[in-house]
Design a protein around this motif. Structure first.
Motif: not given
Length: 253
Positions: A83-84, A102-105, A126-129, A167-173
């Protein structure tokens, strides 16, 4: 010393009986180390018999990933490093999509410091955060609520994605397989991620090393579909060669 095959068969029997197995209980039963049991469970996971979770394993769910509460405990430090690293790609005045996981969170926690980025997400957490942090440019991408994912799923999020350019999609898998690429366990998350690939200038994959060498049930991305892969440990030679061939930039957190 106990026979490995005996341990595997016993673990499978306990899994069938109870739906889950405990590292501690198996270690005590066979008088072996917990690390030995973890290796046994990893082998059973690679063979498709179970899913490893914190402290043990559970029966695999072919149509879905494990509940987010279980997945949050896995590789938490590695996900924080990823994440960092992902946060170094941010800049003001861009529009991004952050999908559920969980990684995107873990990554989304960094977005609290970026009020001039417009953030779209289908993740309830993420919305709540970001809402609690008062983020001024947050868009919740609604749809059917999937409780185990804590996310909006279905056709509505896909339709919204196709009306935008990010511009960017941050995705997990869910998994990364050397033959079939980036894979998911259910169609909903795969459909959203495919739409994001088509409607984003850059696709950034956040995947910790535990995802590699495992098969899912749905082929979501070929390796070439990802622009940047961020992971926590050096890739094995076969994966490294494929990423290089696909011209994927790999960043190690």
């Amino acid at each position: 010393m106990s026979d490995p095959e005996d341990r595997l068969q016993y673990a499978l029997a306990e899994l069938e009986k109870h739906g889950r197995v405990s590292v501690q209980a198996l270690a005590e039963h066979f008088h072996v180390s917990r690390e030995t049991v973890r290796r046994d469970l990893k082998q059973l996971e690679l063979e498709g018999h179970l899913r490893c979770i914190y402290g043990g394993g559970v029966k695999p769910r072919p149509d879905a990933d494990e509940p987010i509460a279980d997945r949050m405990r896995l590789n938490a430090r590695e996900k924080a490093r990823i994440a960092e690293c992902a946060a170094t790609l941010l800049r003001d005045h861009i529009k991004i999509f952050v999908d559920t996981g969980t990684t995107t969170l873990a990554f989304a926690k960094h977005l609290r410091n970026w009020p001039y980025i417009t953030v779209y997400t289908n993740s309830l957490d993420i919305v709540a955060l970001l809402a609690d942090a008062g983020h001024p440019n947050l868009v919740a991408v609604g749809g059917d609520v999937r409780a185990s994912y804590r996310a909006f799923m279905g056709q509505d999020p896909v339709d919204l994605v196709t009306r935008h350019l990010f511009d960017i999609a941050f995705v997990s898998i869910a998994t990364v397989d050397s033959r079939f690429g980036f894979m998911d366990l259910g169609p909903d998350e795969a459909n959203i991620r495919r739409a994001l690939r088509k409607h984003s200038k850059q696709c950034v994959m956040l995947a910790d090393s535990s995802k590699f060498g495992r098969q899912g049930s749905i082929c979501t991305y070929e390796f070439r579909d990802v622009d940047i892969l961020i992971t926590d440990a050096p890739l094995k030679a076969d994966f490294a060669a494929q990423m290089d061939q696909a011209q994927v930039k790999v960043l190690y957190a």
